[in-house]
Design a protein around this motif. Structure first.
Motif, PDB file in Angstrom:
ATOM      1  N   TYR A  34      -1.121  -1.583 -10.172  1.00 52.02           N
ATOM      2  CA  TYR A  34       0.186  -0.951 -10.377  1.00 52.02           C
ATOM      3  C   TYR A  34       0.785  -0.487  -9.050  1.00 52.02           C
ATOM      4  O   TYR A  34       1.967  -0.687  -8.784  1.00 52.02           O
ATOM      5  CB  TYR A  34       0.071   0.228 -11.342  1.00 52.02           C
ATOM      6  N   LEU A  35      -0.052   0.130  -8.214  1.00 55.88           N
ATOM      7  CA  LEU A  35       0.432   0.595  -6.915  1.00 55.88           C
ATOM      8  C   LEU A  35       0.710  -0.562  -5.960  1.00 55.88           C
ATOM      9  O   LEU A  35       1.468  -0.411  -5.006  1.00 55.88           O
ATOM     10  CB  LEU A  35      -0.583   1.547  -6.269  1.00 55.88           C
ATOM     11  N   GLU A  48       9.060   3.022  -7.434  1.00 61.02           N
ATOM     12  CA  GLU A  48       8.207   3.722  -8.394  1.00 61.02           C
ATOM     13  C   GLU A  48       7.192   4.646  -7.720  1.00 61.02           C
ATOM     14  O   GLU A  48       6.591   5.488  -8.379  1.00 61.02           O
ATOM     15  CB  GLU A  48       7.441   2.721  -9.277  1.00 61.02           C
ATOM     16  N   LEU A  49       6.997   4.525  -6.426  1.00 54.50           N
ATOM     17  CA  LEU A  49       6.008   5.330  -5.711  1.00 54.50           C
ATOM     18  C   LEU A  49       6.625   6.531  -5.000  1.00 54.50           C
ATOM     19  O   LEU A  49       5.950   7.216  -4.231  1.00 54.50           O
ATOM     20  CB  LEU A  49       5.253   4.460  -4.696  1.00 54.50           C
ATOM     21  N   ALA A  67      -0.128   8.401  -4.071  1.00 49.54           N
ATOM     22  CA  ALA A  67      -0.249   7.008  -3.630  1.00 49.54           C
ATOM     23  C   ALA A  67      -0.966   6.948  -2.288  1.00 49.54           C
ATOM     24  O   ALA A  67      -1.818   6.086  -2.063  1.00 49.54           O
ATOM     25  CB  ALA A  67       1.124   6.353  -3.536  1.00 49.54           C
ATOM     26  N   THR A  68      -0.630   7.896  -1.419  1.00 49.16           N
ATOM     27  CA  THR A  68      -1.295   7.976  -0.110  1.00 49.16           C
ATOM     28  C   THR A  68      -2.784   8.248  -0.289  1.00 49.16           C
ATOM     29  O   THR A  68      -3.628   7.567   0.297  1.00 49.16           O
ATOM     30  CB  THR A  68      -0.648   9.081   0.746  1.00 49.16           C
ATOM     31  N   GLN A 112      -4.772   0.362  -9.117  1.00 43.91           N
ATOM     32  CA  GLN A 112      -4.536  -0.267  -7.812  1.00 43.91           C
ATOM     33  C   GLN A 112      -3.515  -1.386  -7.939  1.00 43.91           C
ATOM     34  O   GLN A 112      -2.657  -1.550  -7.075  1.00 43.91           O
ATOM     35  CB  GLN A 112      -5.844  -0.806  -7.232  1.00 43.91           C
ATOM     36  N   LEU A 117       7.160   8.633   0.113  1.00 47.08           N
ATOM     37  CA  LEU A 117       6.036   8.174  -0.690  1.00 47.08           C
ATOM     38  C   LEU A 117       5.318   9.355  -1.338  1.00 47.08           C
ATOM     39  O   LEU A 117       5.121  10.397  -0.710  1.00 47.08           O
ATOM     40  CB  LEU A 117       5.067   7.406   0.223  1.00 47.08           C
ATOM     41  N   HIS A 118       4.911   9.190  -2.587  1.00 45.97           N
ATOM     42  CA  HIS A 118       4.164  10.217  -3.299  1.00 45.97           C
ATOM     43  C   HIS A 118       2.797  10.410  -2.645  1.00 45.97           C
ATOM     44  O   HIS A 118       2.137   9.444  -2.267  1.00 45.97           O
ATOM     45  CB  HIS A 118       3.985   9.806  -4.767  1.00 45.97           C
ATOM     46  N   TRP A 171       6.210  -0.755  -0.025  1.00 43.12           N
ATOM     47  CA  TRP A 171       7.055   0.282  -0.606  1.00 43.12           C
ATOM     48  C   TRP A 171       7.651  -0.250  -1.901  1.00 43.12           C
ATOM     49  O   TRP A 171       8.034  -1.412  -2.000  1.00 43.12           O
ATOM     50  CB  TRP A 171       8.191   0.645   0.362  1.00 43.12           C
ATOM     51  N   LYS A 172       7.694   0.591  -2.906  1.00 43.43           N
ATOM     52  CA  LYS A 172       8.482   0.318  -4.104  1.00 43.43           C
ATOM     53  C   LYS A 172       8.951   1.657  -4.652  1.00 43.43           C
ATOM     54  O   LYS A 172       8.281   2.683  -4.505  1.00 43.43           O
ATOM     55  CB  LYS A 172       7.729  -0.521  -5.135  1.00 43.43           C
ATOM     56  N   THR A 174      -4.664   7.731  -2.895  1.00 41.87           N
ATOM     57  CA  THR A 174      -5.323   6.597  -3.534  1.00 41.87           C
ATOM     58  C   THR A 174      -5.619   5.491  -2.537  1.00 41.87           C
ATOM     59  O   THR A 174      -6.709   4.904  -2.545  1.00 41.87           O
ATOM     60  CB  THR A 174      -4.464   6.053  -4.694  1.00 41.87           C
TER      61      THR A 174
END
Length: 152
Positions: free
Chosen positions: A23-24, A45-46, A59-60, A21, A55-56, A42-43, A62
């Motif tokens: 990290y995200l 890496e996602l 990530a959504t 969490q 967005l991956h 937003w970053k 999670t």
């Protein structure tokens, strides 16, 4: 220890001590037994779709699962007696976990900030169910889901 103190401590724990969490960038912004909220920015890496900058989906999922877990844990804590020790609460929360998670991706995950809310559908003594929604900062629905959690 009051329920609100415990909820504040759990919220801080989730924000700072859960590596994935963190990290995200997911932050618990509302820890309540009726509705919870988590947010993240937003970053790069996602990204899940680099050409489209979307967005991956992980990530959504999670964020949805985290919001669902937060509302479920808060609901369990609110139903506990006030004189329950912090150790008993921690032990009970440690046994909580996701049984099932359904995610429906409605639109591509685009935005600067993602806000995920969750509400209780059912909260029993062994199993609880939550409904979650993720929007971007403009209020656009990106995904919704249903989570089933073991609580006892």
């Amino acid at each position: 220890m009051t329920h609100s103190t415990v909820i504040d401590q759990l919220s801080a724990f989730m924000n700072e001590r859960i590596p994935f969490q963190k990290y995200l960038g997911i932050k618990v912004t509302k820890f309540d037994g009726q509705e919870s909220e988590v947010r993240f920015q937003w970053k790069d890496e996602l990204v899940g779709n680099a050409p489209m900058q979307i967005l991956h989906g992980g990530a959504t999922a999670t964020a949805l699962d985290t919001a669902g877990g937060v509302v479920i844990m808060a609901s369990v804590i609110e139903r506990m007696e006030n004189n329950v020790s912090a150790e008993e609460i921690v032990e009970r929360m440690a046994r909580c976990g996701t049984i099932d998670l359904r995610v429906d991706y409605v639109r591509p995950g685009r935005g600067k900030e993602f806000i995920t809310t969750a509400t209780i559908i059912r909260s029993g003594s062994r199993v609880a169910v939550a409904r979650m929604e993720m929007h971007n900062e403009e209020g656009m629905l990106i995904a919704f889901g249903t989570g089933t959690y073991i609580v006892g």
